[in-house]
Design a protein around this motif. Sequence first.
Motif, PDB file in Angstrom:
ATOM      1  N   SER A 249      22.807  11.223 -31.264  1.00 57.20           N
ATOM      2  CA  SER A 249      22.747  11.313 -32.726  1.00 57.20           C
ATOM      3  C   SER A 249      23.745  12.355 -33.184  1.00 57.20           C
ATOM      4  CB  SER A 249      21.340  11.681 -33.198  1.00 57.20           C
ATOM      5  OG  SER A 249      20.958  12.944 -32.688  1.00 57.20           O
ATOM      6  N   SER A 278      16.697   4.621 -38.325  1.00 58.15           N
ATOM      7  CA  SER A 278      15.804   5.653 -38.880  1.00 58.15           C
ATOM      8  C   SER A 278      14.509   5.774 -38.093  1.00 58.15           C
ATOM      9  CB  SER A 278      15.499   5.331 -40.338  1.00 58.15           C
ATOM     10  OG  SER A 278      14.822   4.082 -40.453  1.00 58.15           O
ATOM     11  N   LEU A 281      15.931   7.828 -34.508  1.00 64.93           N
ATOM     12  CA  LEU A 281      16.620   9.118 -34.534  1.00 64.93           C
ATOM     13  C   LEU A 281      15.859  10.106 -35.393  1.00 64.93           C
ATOM     14  CD1 LEU A 281      20.331   7.953 -34.960  1.00 64.93           C
ATOM     15  CD2 LEU A 281      19.055   8.377 -32.855  1.00 64.93           C
ATOM     16  N   PRO A 282      16.055  11.402 -35.159  1.00 69.93           N
ATOM     17  CA  PRO A 282      15.431  12.408 -36.024  1.00 69.93           C
ATOM     18  C   PRO A 282      15.934  12.309 -37.457  1.00 69.93           C
ATOM     19  CG  PRO A 282      16.226  13.395 -33.980  1.00 69.93           C
ATOM     20  CD  PRO A 282      16.765  11.996 -34.028  1.00 69.93           C
ATOM     21  N   LYS A 283      15.238  12.979 -38.328  1.00 72.83           N
ATOM     22  CA  LYS A 283      15.590  12.931 -39.741  1.00 72.83           C
ATOM     23  C   LYS A 283      16.960  13.557 -39.966  1.00 72.83           C
ATOM     24  CE  LYS A 283      13.748  14.063 -44.309  1.00 72.83           C
ATOM     25  NZ  LYS A 283      12.665  14.761 -45.052  1.00 72.83           N
ATOM     26  N   MET A 285      19.783  12.505 -39.052  1.00 74.17           N
ATOM     27  CA  MET A 285      20.695  12.283 -37.940  1.00 74.17           C
ATOM     28  C   MET A 285      21.129  10.820 -37.947  1.00 74.17           C
ATOM     29  SD  MET A 285      20.911  15.280 -36.772  1.00 74.17           S
ATOM     30  CE  MET A 285      21.801  15.118 -35.228  1.00 74.17           C
TER      31      MET A 285
END
Length: 512
Positions: A249, A278, A281-283, A285
């Motif tokens: 990411s 979404s 991946l982390p927010k 990113m």
Amino acid sequence: MAGTIRRLEETVVNRIAAGEVIVRPANAVKEMLENCLDAKSSAIQVVVKSGGLKLLQIQDNGTGIRREDMDIVCERFTTSKLQKFEDLTSIATYGFRGEALASISHVAHVTIVTRTADSKCAYKAGYSDGKPLATPKPCAGNQGTQITVEDLFYNVPSRRKAMRSPGEEHAKVAEVMSRYAIHNAGVGFTLKKQGESMAELRTSPTSSTIDNIRTVYGPAVARELIEVKCNDSRLAFSMKGHISNANYSTKKFIFLLFINHRLVDSTALRKALEAVYSTYLPKNMHPFVYMSVEIMPSHVDVNVHPTKHEVHFLHEDVIIEAIQKQVETSLLGCNSSRTFFTQALLPGVVVPVSEVTSSETSSSTSSKTYAHQLVRTDHRDQKLEAFLKKPEDPIISSPSVSTKTSVAEVDLAVPTTSKMTDADTADVPMATDEHQNQRKRPREEGVEEESEETIIGGDQRHHAHRAEGDGDTAEVCGLCGSNTSSCPAPNQALPCQHTPFEPGAVLPVDSV
């Protein structure tokens, strides 16, 4: 009064059109790169100075330009890729309008050196406002074309002042070069600054797409790529590319989209891919996505943007949905293996120094840890107080006296007279205040006090002391303080069975 409508001069018209096509140096590089690729070049070299505002030079080894075509090569709407409007429905080349070189020549000084395969020499000509400054002259040169653009926007001061710093413009040029290098794996690309020997970007004609991604974006992206493919004969499109898996990411979405080998952007496809990633991946990113979509030319409208940055095609929503499903399927297949970066130690956890040093030495033997870098975390470790010398107590109690002995019992055993020489008194340390106060206390029980302290000197280990009582004289061992009658080795150099004292220590007579 109504205004008069006039026909604009050709120079004004061309400069207005040039401002729409050539927005910044990166647009000029993109147009010339596409011309090189249309000429079937296998090696393209770009030299830049001041972000392309002062110099842009691009050289290829393609088919070149014929001598007969050099007079009109920089005029508007002159091209070898299109003859009639219906050809747009089957266009298979990058350029088709014939506006690239014409637009550049209206806002910069252009010099072209070209040679074809069947020509004996190269030809050179300079251009301004779409027209040659002189008749092309023969010169030495390799097969292909070399285009030099100098002083971009020299006659448009407002556009030149609006340009960002040369460093930012150079980064835009490098981004365009890197994207075309990734898509055209069979072509070698080289980008360098003028006057520098080292190339900023260099790809080999024999390298693959993943090799070029590794060269441009680094190995961290290349080792986390998944190959995706999608074909649909009903919608007459095919897609292939490489996307990053859930282990990679970045803060910025890297989206390389080529439709019919043309570098474009699609906002709808971008949002669809971000919606898929979404959930993985982390927010905040984003992933890396490279896609090459091929659609039937008759379904694509490429003439919707002056810089060809956007295209429209039929069945857009259905094609985007099919691509989105294929990407989601590929991500689900690779979700069985995930890489998580965990923290070895939580903040605040106390770890013994021995474990820290052992782990550090085992992990890296080359790095040495110094003492000032360590932190004491165990109460059993040495402190700084251990290296400081403690003051010695001048009065050392004999081990024969119990710690529970009262002060009164000690006073009863102390003689009342003191027989000491001047030499002895010089070596006697001062007694404590408490002991002196006990000596001055009134004798209520009629006991005669006589203080006599045994001094063990540095050179004289033993002194015989006499305790005067009711007329009796008792000899005391100078080593242990007991009566000589009960000591097996009184006043001898060899120690007796009792505990010895160090030289210089003061031995109270209360041990008698």
